[in-house]
Write a protein that holds these residues in place. Structure first.
Motif, short mmCIF file in Angstrom:
data_model
loop_
_atom_site.label_atom_id
_atom_site.label_comp_id
_atom_site.label_asym_id
_atom_site.label_seq_id
_atom_site.Cartn_x
_atom_site.Cartn_y
_atom_site.Cartn_z
N LYS A 38 0.86 -6.91 10.28
CA LYS A 38 -0.02 -6.02 11.26
C LYS A 38 -1.56 -5.97 10.34
O LYS A 38 -1.59 -6.32 9.19
N PRO A 39 -2.66 -5.65 10.93
CA PRO A 39 -3.72 -5.60 10.46
C PRO A 39 -3.88 -4.49 9.28
O PRO A 39 -3.06 -3.42 9.72
N PHE A 40 -4.59 -4.37 8.33
CA PHE A 40 -4.63 -3.40 7.36
C PHE A 40 -5.51 -2.07 7.77
O PHE A 40 -6.53 -2.40 8.40
N SER A 41 -5.17 -1.03 7.33
CA SER A 41 -6.20 0.02 7.52
C SER A 41 -7.09 0.01 6.37
O SER A 41 -6.62 -0.78 5.52
N ALA A 42 -8.28 0.83 6.62
CA ALA A 42 -8.87 0.76 5.27
C ALA A 42 -8.43 1.50 4.05
O ALA A 42 -8.49 0.55 3.12
N ALA A 43 -7.78 2.59 4.29
CA ALA A 43 -6.98 3.27 3.05
C ALA A 43 -6.05 2.19 2.77
O ALA A 43 -5.66 2.20 1.47
N GLY A 44 -5.04 1.60 3.62
CA GLY A 44 -4.04 0.82 3.09
C GLY A 44 -4.44 -0.38 2.49
O GLY A 44 -3.76 -0.86 1.44
N PHE A 45 -5.57 -0.96 2.71
CA PHE A 45 -6.10 -2.03 2.00
C PHE A 45 -6.40 -1.71 0.76
O PHE A 45 -6.43 -2.74 -0.12
N GLY A 46 -7.24 -0.62 0.68
CA GLY A 46 -7.80 -0.03 -0.70
C GLY A 46 -6.46 0.18 -1.54
O GLY A 46 -6.51 -0.27 -2.84
N ASN A 47 -5.39 0.61 -1.28
CA ASN A 47 -4.07 0.71 -1.79
C ASN A 47 -3.59 -0.78 -2.25
O ASN A 47 -3.28 -1.07 -3.36
N ALA A 48 -3.94 -1.65 -1.20
CA ALA A 48 -3.19 -2.99 -1.39
C ALA A 48 -3.87 -3.81 -2.75
O ALA A 48 -3.55 -4.22 -3.72
N MET A 49 -5.25 -3.49 -2.75
CA MET A 49 -6.21 -4.02 -3.53
C MET A 49 -5.82 -3.29 -4.99
O MET A 49 -5.97 -4.15 -6.22
N ARG A 50 -5.70 -2.22 -5.09
CA ARG A 50 -5.27 -1.74 -6.24
C ARG A 50 -4.04 -1.92 -6.82
O ARG A 50 -4.00 -2.49 -8.23
N LYS A 51 -3.14 -2.59 -6.06
CA LYS A 51 -1.83 -3.12 -6.55
C LYS A 51 -2.05 -4.51 -7.14
O LYS A 51 -1.63 -5.12 -8.12
N TRP A 52 -2.89 -5.09 -6.28
CA TRP A 52 -3.37 -6.57 -6.81
C TRP A 52 -4.19 -6.52 -7.90
O TRP A 52 -3.70 -7.45 -8.85
N CYS A 53 -5.02 -5.63 -8.15
CA CYS A 53 -5.94 -5.77 -9.24
C CYS A 53 -4.99 -5.54 -10.66
O CYS A 53 -5.15 -5.97 -11.61
N ASP A 54 -3.88 -4.40 -10.36
CA ASP A 54 -3.10 -4.15 -11.34
C ASP A 54 -2.25 -5.22 -11.84
O ASP A 54 -1.86 -5.59 -13.14
#
Length: 407
Positions: free
Chosen positions: A301-317
């Protein structure tokens, strides 16, 4: 509901399974027992005897008791909302949010934030216990708003956001002839020293790419953020339908992306056309791509803006970059554009921001470039100066001897 500090409540709730909690728009804690698709509200103070009894009843699927055995049940609250008095601050807030076109055109998330800021103000009490929302708005003076800004000085960004919301509401009230003057216009914003989100360095980008190779969603997300310089709300909507060709003056064309920025689209639409440069093309070809949105979740499914921000947070960590964020990539790309001697108008054309906002993103980069250029000219000038040794008739002090005698 809870009179305990938030941190203490969270420690208590950790001991109970299937418990979820959130806060309402007034900041009140709400606790639920959720299991097998069933959600039950637990109204007692977490950790109290009544809360334990309510929790046991929820696990057993029984009715939730409102009081301990032998104690009277609390009187039910009337299911009628208290109507704000005409002319009060709460009355103005409700009218503004219901009628003002300038408010209705805001994005839904912005509207929720503005409403929450204004409602929180209405709930504050003075020394006499009187709520701010009950006071007549015509009696509001700049000094009253100055006092609230002073109380919020520990959170300057929140204070400035509230003042911005109040200014817009009072400006509307003046146009509606509810007020004769805007009491917030004489109140200054609090100057902040923070630089906002951390701007990624080239080494940090390389570290992220080393951890997330081509052909992965995290790497595709990085490429879209870096090589479009757009916000996460724009990146999550980009898809095949936005691909286009950019015609050049020499008759050739380039692959590009044509889209309308999400932020502010209800007020003033900003349509952008950006070229797809080689690194972005490489990432798009490597995929994985969704259909109407390039970026897709693990469920397709497409990301929501907030969901994408959370995903980037995990990927950066995961890449060992806990201090980096999606928005920091937009700043980093803006800095690279500025360092390439691009004009402010060129930076604006890519970011889609106002000139003022574009300059804010690139100020540090421009300062560095200008400083390097200036000192380079100083070094070049110094190398051209020939150092001529003094003649024999000149003393080190600079006094000429031989041709002239001292008298």
């Amino acid at each position: 509901m809870s009179v305990l500090p938030h941190s203490s409540v969270m420690k208590v709730l950790r001991d109970y399974a299937y418990i979820r909690s959130d806060t309402d728009r007034h900041g009140n804690l709400r606790v639920y027992y959720r299991r097998y698709g069933r959600s039950v509200r637990l109204s007692a103070e977490p950790g109290s005897k009544l809360f334990e009894l309510q929790y046991q009843a929820a696990e057993a699927g029984e009715p939730i008791p409102a009081a301990l055995p032998g104690e009277p049940s609390p009187a039910p609250k009337p299911n009628v909302a208290t109507k704000a008095a005409p002319g009060s601050l709460k009355w103005l807030v409700d009218r503004y949010c219901a009628e003002a076109a300038v408010y209705k055109r805001l994005a839904d998330s912005t509207k929720r934030t503005r409403k929450r800021q204004l409602d929180r103000w209405c709930l504050e009490t003075d020394d006499a216990g009187r709520q701010a929302g009950t006071k007549m708005v015509k009696n509001l003076l700049p000094r009253h708003l100055h006092r609230r800004m002073d109380r919020l000085c520990d959170t300057p960004e929140a204070a400035n956001d509230w003042l911005k919301a109040a200014r817009k509401m009072f400006r509307w009230a003046v146009k509606q002839e509810i007020l004769q003057a805007n009491p917030a216009m004489g109140v200054e914003f609090i100057e902040t020293s923070t630089e906002g989100h951390h701007s990624w360095t080239p080494d940090e980008v390389a570290q992220y790419e080393a951890h997330h190779p081509l052909g992965t969603t995290p790497r595709l997300a990085m490429a879209l953020l870096v090589y479009t310089a757009q916000r996460r709300s724009d990146v999550v909507i980009l898809g095949r339908q936005h691909l286009c060709r950019i015609d050049l003056d020499d008759g050739s064309s380039l692959p590009g992306i044509r889209f309308t920025q999400v932020k502010g689209r209800n007020q003033k639409m900003k349509a952008l056309v950006l070229p797809i440069i080689a690194p972005l093309q490489e990432a798009l070809e490597a995929g994985p791509l969704g259909d109407l949105a390039f970026l897709k979740t693990q469920y397709g499914k497409p990301f929501s803006a907030a969901g994408f921000g959370n995903a980037m947070r995990k990927w950066c960590d995961a890449a060992g970059l806990p201090h980096c964020s999606a928005h920091g990539l937009r700043k980093a790309t803006a800095a690279l554009i500025a360092e390439s001697s691009a004009s402010a108008y060129e930076v604006q054309a890519i970011l889609g921001d106002s000139l003022k906002q574009s300059e804010q993103y690139t100020r540090a980069a421009r300062q560095k470039v200008l400083a390097v250029r200036a000192m380079g000219r100083v070094a070049q000038r110094q190398s051209q100066i020939k150092i001529v040794p003094p003649s024999e008739g000149v003393r080190k002090s600079g006094t000429i001897s031989g041709s002239k005698s001292l008298k």
